[in-house]
Write a protein that holds these residues in place. Structure first.
Motif, short mmCIF file in Angstrom:
data_model
loop_
_atom_site.label_atom_id
_atom_site.label_comp_id
_atom_site.label_asym_id
_atom_site.label_seq_id
_atom_site.Cartn_x
_atom_site.Cartn_y
_atom_site.Cartn_z
N ALA A 25 -16.03 -8.75 -11.45
CA ALA A 25 -15.27 -8.68 -10.19
C ALA A 25 -15.51 -7.32 -9.55
CB ALA A 25 -13.79 -8.90 -10.47
N PRO A 26 -15.61 -7.29 -8.24
CA PRO A 26 -15.97 -6.02 -7.58
C PRO A 26 -14.79 -5.05 -7.44
CG PRO A 26 -15.66 -7.74 -5.94
CD PRO A 26 -15.43 -8.39 -7.29
N VAL A 27 -15.15 -3.78 -7.33
CA VAL A 27 -14.17 -2.75 -7.01
C VAL A 27 -13.82 -2.90 -5.52
CG1 VAL A 27 -13.85 -0.25 -6.78
CG2 VAL A 27 -15.08 -1.19 -8.76
N GLN A 28 -12.56 -2.71 -5.18
CA GLN A 28 -12.17 -2.81 -3.77
C GLN A 28 -11.49 -1.53 -3.31
OE1 GLN A 28 -10.00 -6.59 -4.70
NE2 GLN A 28 -10.60 -7.11 -2.62
N HIS A 29 -11.87 -1.08 -2.13
CA HIS A 29 -11.23 0.12 -1.57
C HIS A 29 -10.47 -0.26 -0.29
CE1 HIS A 29 -13.58 2.57 -4.29
NE2 HIS A 29 -14.66 1.93 -3.91
N PHE A 30 -9.29 0.31 -0.13
CA PHE A 30 -8.50 0.05 1.08
C PHE A 30 -8.15 1.40 1.70
CE2 PHE A 30 -7.67 -3.11 -2.15
CZ PHE A 30 -7.76 -4.32 -1.47
N LYS A 31 -8.62 1.61 2.91
CA LYS A 31 -8.31 2.88 3.60
C LYS A 31 -6.88 2.86 4.12
CE LYS A 31 -11.97 4.34 6.40
NZ LYS A 31 -12.65 4.23 7.39
N ASP A 32 -6.29 4.03 4.19
CA ASP A 32 -4.96 4.12 4.79
C ASP A 32 -5.13 3.99 6.30
OD1 ASP A 32 -2.48 5.12 5.88
OD2 ASP A 32 -2.03 5.85 3.87
N GLU A 33 -4.58 2.94 6.88
CA GLU A 33 -4.77 2.71 8.32
C GLU A 33 -3.49 2.92 9.11
OE1 GLU A 33 -8.24 -0.67 8.04
OE2 GLU A 33 -6.18 -1.19 7.53
N GLY A 34 -2.45 3.31 8.42
CA GLY A 34 -1.15 3.42 9.11
C GLY A 34 -1.00 4.75 9.80
N PRO A 35 0.13 4.94 10.49
CA PRO A 35 0.43 6.26 11.06
C PRO A 35 0.69 7.26 9.94
CG PRO A 35 2.30 4.78 11.32
CD PRO A 35 1.20 3.97 10.70
N GLU A 36 0.65 8.51 10.27
CA GLU A 36 0.92 9.59 9.32
C GLU A 36 2.30 9.30 8.69
OE1 GLU A 36 2.36 12.89 7.63
OE2 GLU A 36 3.16 12.47 9.63
N PRO A 37 2.43 9.41 7.35
CA PRO A 37 3.65 8.96 6.68
C PRO A 37 4.96 9.55 7.20
CG PRO A 37 1.96 9.45 5.06
CD PRO A 37 1.41 9.85 6.39
N THR A 38 4.97 10.85 7.53
CA THR A 38 6.23 11.44 8.00
C THR A 38 6.64 10.83 9.35
OG1 THR A 38 5.79 13.49 6.83
CG2 THR A 38 7.40 13.61 8.59
N LEU A 39 5.64 10.59 10.19
CA LEU A 39 5.92 9.95 11.48
C LEU A 39 6.50 8.56 11.25
CD1 LEU A 39 5.52 10.42 14.53
CD2 LEU A 39 3.28 9.33 14.32
N ALA A 40 5.90 7.82 10.31
CA ALA A 40 6.39 6.47 9.99
C ALA A 40 7.78 6.54 9.37
CB ALA A 40 5.42 5.79 9.03
N HIS A 41 8.00 7.57 8.54
CA HIS A 41 9.30 7.72 7.86
C HIS A 41 10.40 7.95 8.89
CE1 HIS A 41 10.92 7.74 3.90
NE2 HIS A 41 11.41 8.96 3.94
N PHE A 42 10.11 8.76 9.90
CA PHE A 42 11.11 8.97 10.97
C PHE A 42 11.31 7.69 11.78
CE2 PHE A 42 11.02 13.63 10.41
CZ PHE A 42 12.39 13.81 10.42
N GLY A 43 10.25 6.88 11.90
CA GLY A 43 10.40 5.59 12.57
C GLY A 43 11.46 4.77 11.86
N HIS A 44 11.41 4.75 10.52
CA HIS A 44 12.42 4.01 9.74
C HIS A 44 13.80 4.61 9.94
CE1 HIS A 44 9.57 1.48 7.75
NE2 HIS A 44 8.91 2.49 7.23
N PHE A 45 13.86 5.94 9.95
CA PHE A 45 15.17 6.61 10.09
C PHE A 45 15.81 6.26 11.43
CE2 PHE A 45 17.56 10.70 11.04
CZ PHE A 45 18.63 10.41 10.20
#
Ligand SMILES: NC(=O)c1ccc[n+]([C@@H]2O[C@H](COP(=O)([O-])OP(=O)(O)OC[C@H]3O[C@@H](n4cnc5c(N)ncnc54)[C@H](O)[C@@H]3O)[C@@H](O)[C@H]2O)c1
Length: 431
Positions: free
Chosen positions: A363-383
């Motif tokens: 089975a092949p190795v799989q890589h997934f790039k982080d495609e989301g917004p910068e985590p702190t920005l996203a964290h404030f979105g949740h807040f």
């Protein structure tokens, strides 16, 4: 009015107070308490969400940081002489607490009592017992408390959690995670601003209830190096690792922890270890090994290996990778010690042929790039969303208490050189 009715009336008032922030057009007025290095980053994230919030007040114990914070808001925020005055402003809806750790509890509780929602930097607590107190205060007052281990709001952590839940890794029984550095800055020996002096630094404001000590710029600007204000590596770095592990594995707390810590190198400048290794055992059925050295950074600064029977998931800054196990049974060295006829018969068995002889494509190795917004920005979105909906995000006071408590267990174990346990009934360290 009975106490019960009073609490109900209070809750209704609380809900009413927030109706005005329920619609997206209404900006949440934010005060920042402690505008040091991290807070300046947090402010930049808030400033990237002008539709959600506005920074209206700041307070800090060093003049230079107040100046920089005002600069960052284009002069729109007001500077307060101390945090009580900021909390007294009715127009402020929420506060960011980004002071040194020994202050978090007091400021969070005062902010809740003043009717504010709170984004507190990690670790939520300086001592384990503070956690339950904060959870109860937030619940009683109906306040949002979100803790700032922003990694859990990253695209990588979410993808990793989905993969683990999907069963792709098989049964996960072990996680290794680490934080390694080899620079003075990494070891928290930060440069001290040249204008820092008793004229620009409010020593008493910094100390609070910490032990009285003579004015020290080292302690003020490098507080992580001292137990009076910080739990060192465990509360500064492992707390991030534990937050992510709890999020990925839907885990609450380890039942038992063993750790060792040592100060090998940066001896002249601290009283906390520069090397810690810790083992955590989770009742959910897996173990964790955490390591941190400030004396070598051969492996990446921070990273995770989630080890499952079907594959390994690694999480680093840039994204996640899945490495399938691709295992095959091989009993040749055992069977070759049997009588020849039995060995030959063994390899006639179709089950053995399927398991040991036939080639299977790897089975092949799989890589997934982080495609989301910068985590702190996203964290404030949740807040900000939580403030509007009154529904807390995953990293609430309970999650903050548990992640910080892992650090407190680790420090206690390392200090007392013994296994320490968690009391799930008390939600505190077993006495
Ligand atoms: N989430 C993350 O990735 C991350 C990164 C760095 C730091 N942090 C956390 O952020 C917090 C702050 O860390 P930092 O690196 O910014 O430290 P820092 O020393 O740069 O900033 C702390 C600031 O708090 C101020 N302060 C102290 N006592 C105060 C008081 N009573 N009232 C108001 N201000 C006061 C100090 O003057 C200082 O400027 C810590 O809890 C730390 O663990 C989190």
């Amino acid at each position: 009015m009975t106490r019960r009715n009073f609490i109900h009336a209070g809750a209704a008032l609380t809900a009413a107070a927030h109706v005005s922030k329920a619609s997206p057009g209404d900006k949440i007025a934010v005060g920042v308490i402690g505008t040091g290095a991290r807070a300046q980053e947090l402010m930049q994230s808030i400033l990237q969400r002008p539709q959600d919030a506005e920074i209206v007040g700041v307070v800090d114990a060093y003049k230079g940081r107040v100046e920089r914070a005002l600069d960052r808001t284009g002069g729109r925020a007001k500077a307060y002489p101390d945090y009580h005055e900021l909390l007294a402003q009715k127009s402020i809806d929420a506060v960011v607490v980004a002071t040194p750790d020994h202050w978090h509890r007091r400021i969070i509780l005062d902010a809740i009592a003043a009717g504010k929602d709170v984004y507190s930097e990690k670790p939520m607590t300086y001592r384990c017992s503070e956690g339950v107190e904060i959870i109860q205060a937030a619940r009683t007052a109906g306040r949002i408390v979100q803790v700032g281990s922003q990694g859990v709001s990253s695209d990588s952590d979410r993808k990793a959690k989905d993969l683990i839940l999907s069963g792709k890794l098989g049964k996960v029984t072990m996680i290794r995670a680490s934080y390694n550095r080899n620079t003075a800055s990494g070891a928290w020996i930060y440069p001290i601003p040249p204008d820092a002096s008793p004229k620009t630094v409010n020593w008493e404001m910094f100390l609070g209830t910490a032990p009285k000590r003579p004015f020290s710029l080292e302690r003020f600007f490098r507080w992580r190096c001292y137990e009076d204000y910080s739990g060192g590596i465990a509360t500064d770095l492992f707390v991030h690792l534990c937050t992510t592990i709890h999020y990925l594995m839907d885990a609450k707390m380890p039942s038992a922890v063993m750790a060792m810590g040592e100060l090998y190198r940066w001896k002249e400048s601290r009283d906390v270890p520069d090397t810690i290794n810790a083992l955590l055992q989770y009742p959910e059925g897996f173990a964790v090994s955490l390591g941190s050295s400030f004396n070598n950074q051969f492996s990446s600064e921070a990273g995770f290996q989630v080890l499952g029977t079907e594959g390994t998931l690694t999480i680093t800054g840039g994204g996640i990778s899945f490495y399938p196990e691709n295992v095959r049974e091989d009993n040749r060295w055992i069977v070759e010690s049997w009588p020849k006829a039995l060995e030959d018969a063994y390899y006639q068995d179709p089950k053995v042929i399927a398991a040991e002889v036939q080639q299977r494509p790897a089975a092949p190795v799989q890589h997934f790039k982080d495609e989301g917004p910068e985590p702190t920005l996203a964290h404030f979105g949740h807040f900000f969303e939580s403030i509007r909906t009154r529904k807390p995000y995953w990293e609430d006071a309970v999650a903050g208490h548990h992640a910080a408590s892992c650090a407190h267990l680790i420090n206690l174990s390392a200090k007392q050189k013994r296994l320490v346990e968690w009391d799930f009934g008390k939600d505190d360290i077993r006495a």
